[in-house]
Enzyme design. Sequence first.
Site, mmCIF file in Angstrom:
data_model
loop_
_atom_site.group_PDB
_atom_site.id
_atom_site.type_symbol
_atom_site.label_atom_id
_atom_site.label_comp_id
_atom_site.label_asym_id
_atom_site.label_seq_id
_atom_site.Cartn_x
_atom_site.Cartn_y
_atom_site.Cartn_z
ATOM 1 N N GLY A 200 40.779 30.224 51.228
ATOM 2 C CA GLY A 200 39.821 31.015 50.452
ATOM 3 C C GLY A 200 38.353 30.688 50.682
ATOM 4 O O GLY A 200 37.480 31.506 50.439
ATOM 5 N N ASP B 11 36.616 28.153 46.773
ATOM 6 C CA ASP B 11 36.338 29.537 46.384
ATOM 7 C C ASP B 11 36.283 29.694 44.862
ATOM 8 O O ASP B 11 35.385 30.338 44.323
ATOM 9 C CB ASP B 11 37.362 30.511 47.003
ATOM 10 N N ASP C 161 40.023 27.073 38.625
ATOM 11 C CA ASP C 161 40.683 27.674 37.464
ATOM 12 C C ASP C 161 41.203 26.552 36.557
ATOM 13 O O ASP C 161 40.488 26.092 35.663
ATOM 14 C CB ASP C 161 41.806 28.593 37.966
ATOM 15 N N LYS D 45 36.109 29.386 36.571
ATOM 16 C CA LYS D 45 36.763 29.996 35.400
ATOM 17 C C LYS D 45 37.021 28.884 34.394
ATOM 18 O O LYS D 45 38.138 28.386 34.278
ATOM 19 C CB LYS D 45 38.120 30.593 35.816
ATOM 20 N N VAL E 172 40.984 37.426 40.012
ATOM 21 C CA VAL E 172 40.043 38.128 40.906
ATOM 22 C C VAL E 172 40.457 37.976 42.371
ATOM 23 O O VAL E 172 41.146 37.021 42.732
ATOM 24 C CB VAL E 172 38.594 37.614 40.714
ATOM 25 N N ASP F 2 42.642 35.725 47.428
ATOM 26 C CA ASP F 2 43.765 36.614 47.751
ATOM 27 C C ASP F 2 44.684 36.864 46.569
ATOM 28 O O ASP F 2 44.678 36.149 45.570
ATOM 29 C CB ASP F 2 44.615 35.990 48.857
ATOM 30 N N ARG G 72 41.565 39.264 51.002
ATOM 31 C CA ARG G 72 40.559 38.249 51.336
ATOM 32 C C ARG G 72 39.347 38.862 52.040
ATOM 33 O O ARG G 72 38.261 38.303 52.017
ATOM 34 C CB ARG G 72 41.160 37.184 52.273
#
Length: 179
Positions: free
Chosen positions: A43, A99, A102, A130, A152, A158, A164
């Site tokens: 990512g 990227d 989370d 996030k 997202v 992805d 991507r």
Amino acid sequence: MHNDIEKILVSEQEIQNVCKKLGKQLTKDYQGKTPLVVGILIGCVPFMAELIKHIDIPLTTEFMRASSYHGATQSSGQLTIKVDLTCPIEGKDIIIVEDIIDTGLTLKAIKELLLSRKAKSVNVVTLLDKPDGRKVEFIPEYIGVTIPKEFVVGFGLDYNELYRNLPYIGVLKPSVYEK
Ligand code: IMP
């Protein structure tokens, strides 16, 4: 592909601006050093490519591949290192490029791993954060954009390895992953 996107969260232009801003900050903070920039595959690729253009000091690059997702939209919490660094990192100033953060599980584990290999310093730059998704305490040193707890895709991110190549960050329509 674009039809699967419910809304654009971060536009192409905003991404460019964020990369310029982060690059400028890193240039300032790493003056006099030669950091090793470690991208977390896959990512990080578009973000890292854009970001390093704006870091105006000598640096080297490496990649690692680690995953805690395995194609689902919820973190499994299981970290697997699939591709490791190819050089010793003892005494190096490392900038990890990610990227999105989370749960924080992936980056916390990677950061601890690199510190255990005696890196001099390990800081994290993430395009997206996030914070509402955290399962462990983890605060990245450099954050591009803070976003709500939504799934997202785009600009490296992805869903089942797709999307991507979108030039922006968008929220995927739930109908796509509820199929
Ligand atoms: P964490 O360990 O939960 O912080 O997960 C970090 C990794 O999960 C990222 O590198 C992404 O690969 C993946 N991930 C987390 N949130 C999203 C998302 O909204 N879309 C796509 N991938 C995500």
